[in-house]
Design an enzyme around this catalytic site. Structure first.
Site, short mmCIF file in Angstrom:
data_model
loop_
_atom_site.label_atom_id
_atom_site.label_comp_id
_atom_site.label_asym_id
_atom_site.label_seq_id
_atom_site.Cartn_x
_atom_site.Cartn_y
_atom_site.Cartn_z
N LYS A 1 47.13 4.27 -92.88
CA LYS A 1 48.04 3.30 -93.52
C LYS A 1 48.04 3.47 -95.03
CE LYS A 1 46.18 -0.58 -91.68
NZ LYS A 1 45.44 -0.23 -90.48
N SER B 1 42.43 4.56 -89.00
CA SER B 1 43.36 3.44 -89.03
C SER B 1 43.60 2.99 -90.48
CB SER B 1 42.79 2.28 -88.20
OG SER B 1 43.44 1.09 -88.45
N ARG C 1 43.63 -1.65 -79.63
CA ARG C 1 42.19 -1.75 -79.91
C ARG C 1 41.75 -3.21 -79.98
NH1 ARG C 1 41.63 0.82 -85.24
NH2 ARG C 1 39.40 0.49 -85.03
N1 URA Z 1 41.18 -2.47 -90.73
C1 URA Z 1 42.09 -1.58 -90.23
O1 URA Z 1 43.19 -1.45 -90.76
N2 URA Z 1 41.76 -0.86 -89.17
C2 URA Z 1 40.55 -0.94 -88.57
O2 URA Z 1 40.32 -0.24 -87.61
C3 URA Z 1 39.61 -1.87 -89.08
C4 URA Z 1 39.94 -2.63 -90.17
#
Ligand code: URA
Length: 433
Positions: free
Chosen positions: A188, A184, A169
């Site tokens: 995490k 995203s 990305r």
């Molecule tokens: N932080 C992230 O971890 N992912 C994103 O897509 C944008 C900011």
């Protein structure tokens, strides 16, 4: 089972992809049967057409499950983290980790590299020679037990799918999607097994959501999906209509964060955003202890405890102890390579923070293609901020670089008006979060 092209075609036409097909498509990407170019096409279609909530949940789960989760040993501490949706000069994480750890919070931060025109904590910290941020959870747990916090990132053991999607990305113009950002971040963060999460959702010219309304929609989706998946989330919506703080780059931002950790005076907005995020994290960690939180945080900065904690954390992560005494030199920018000066007298009313992020990429501080190596040295220093009065010819910005540099025209970055500028509040709370 749908072929990769069929999945892409559904999203291209704005349809919803069935759960099973989306899971197979993402699994295929990890196994090599879906190519980078096909994933790039899907990501672009998702950016343009949007993702349904169900699709966001599937991607979030797939990211979380593409690695392991942190073992549920919390060493008797509340576990809280923070994540930002990204901006220029966005460095609070570097302060928050040691600061909250020095207050007894466990902070297993999974951060990212630069994304689009924005910088990333992982790239910034790599300005510290020797630092390691990719770990397996079992190694990360040892760091957490020792220091209460660790600077971590996606690895072969942690959110592997996001590691690849994130990098793709970054260089394919597919960041600014509410659904992709949500999956995203949460994919995490939810693998950290948190008691609470603070989200810094940014809006403005340097953010992925340029309007407040879009940022609010992103914030609402983040809170909804985080809650659905079992983690309490609190949001601050913060202004990113100009870079945060005095500096933007990699090493120079670590330097600015180090100054705050040492209790030195730093640019007021950077200070205020960071302390407000720290307060929100502390309140999630210790909901029964809400008195004088700010005073307690400030005391940790002024006593040097937060800075000592930072040094302990980076040493445990590979920075040699001889390096610690030389940090100011290591993080200092190269020579002054250019200055932007006001072309008229007036008030700074607008700053194009996106263009400043792009300038930093051209200076080598970010990536143009996947294989680019980051230059940790170059940086921009902001001498004037929005609302400031400036005289014609006065310096607004200094650029530090070791190579020749062509700066943009002043009008591409700054708008200066005759009228005094009244700035709206730059920290906002999302009701219900
Ligand atoms: N932080 C992230 O971890 N992912 C994103 O897509 C944008 C900011």
């Amino acid at each position: 089972m749908k072929t990769p092209v069929e999945v892409i075609e559904i999203k291209k036409r704005g349809g919803n992809i069935a759960q099973r097909d989306l899971k197979d498509f993402l699994a295929g990407y990890m196994q090599g049967s879906v190519a980078d170019y096909q994933m790039s096409a899907f990501l672009m279609a998702a950016c343009i057409r949007g993702l349904s909530e169900e699709e966001v949940v599937v991607i979030t789960r797939c990211i979380k499950e593409s690695g392991n989760c942190r073992p549920k040993e919390n060493f008797g501490k509340p576990v809280v983290d923070k994540h930002s949706t990204g901006g220029v000069g966005d460095k609070p994480t570097i302060v928050l980790l040691p600061l909250l750890a020095s207050m007894g919070v466990l902070v297993p931060t999974l951060a990212g590299r630069g994304l689009g025109h924005t910088g990333g904590t992982v790239d910034k910290l790599e300005a510290l020679p020797g630092i390691k941020q990719q770990y397996h959870w079992n190694e990360a747990q040892k760091l957490l037990e020792k220091n209460g916090a660790a600077f971590l990132t996606q690895s072969d053991d942690i959110a592997r799918l996001d590691k690849r999607l994130y990098a793709l990305r970054d260089v394919t113009g597919t960041v600014d999607s509410i659904g992709l950002i949500t999956s995203s971040i949460l994919g995490k963060k939810l693998s950290e097994e948190l008691d609470g999460l603070v989200l810094d959702v940014k809006y403005g010219s340097g953010a992925f959501m340029t309007t407040y309304e879009d940022a609010k929609s992103l914030a609402e989706l983040l809170v909804k999906i985080s809650t659905l998946m079992g983690t309490v989330a609190k949001v601050l919506l913060t202004d990113m209509n100009e870079p945060l703080g005095e500096w933007a780059g990699n090493g120079v931002e670590v330097m600015e964060a180090v100054r705050m950790l040492r209790g030195e005076t730093v640019e007021p907005r950077f200070y205020e955003v960071t302390i407000s995020l720290a307060e929100a994290m502390y309140q999630l960690a210790f909901p029964g202890d809400c008195k004088n939180v700010r005073e307690k945080l400030v005391a940790k900065l002024q006593s040097g405890e937060a800075y000592e904690k930072f040094l302990a954390i980076i040493t445990a992560q590979g920075v040699e102890s001889e390096t610690l005494g030389k940090l100011d030199g290591i993080l200092a920018p190269p020579k002054l390579a250019g200055v932007l000066r006001a072309d008229r007298t007036g008030y700074v009313s607008k700053v194009n923070a996106h263009a400043l992020g792009t300038l930093l990429i051209k200076m080598g501080a970010g990536r143009k293609v996947l294989s680019d190596k980051i230059d940790h040295k170059p940086g921009l220093r902001f001498l004037k901020k929005r609302g400031d009065k400036v005289e014609k010819g006065e310096a607004l910005l200094e650029a530090y670089a070791s190579k020749e540099l062509e700066l943009p025209q002043i009008s591409e970055i700054y708008t200066i008006t005759d009228e005094e500028v009244k700035l709206p509040p730059y920290i906002n709370r999302l009701e219900k979060s």
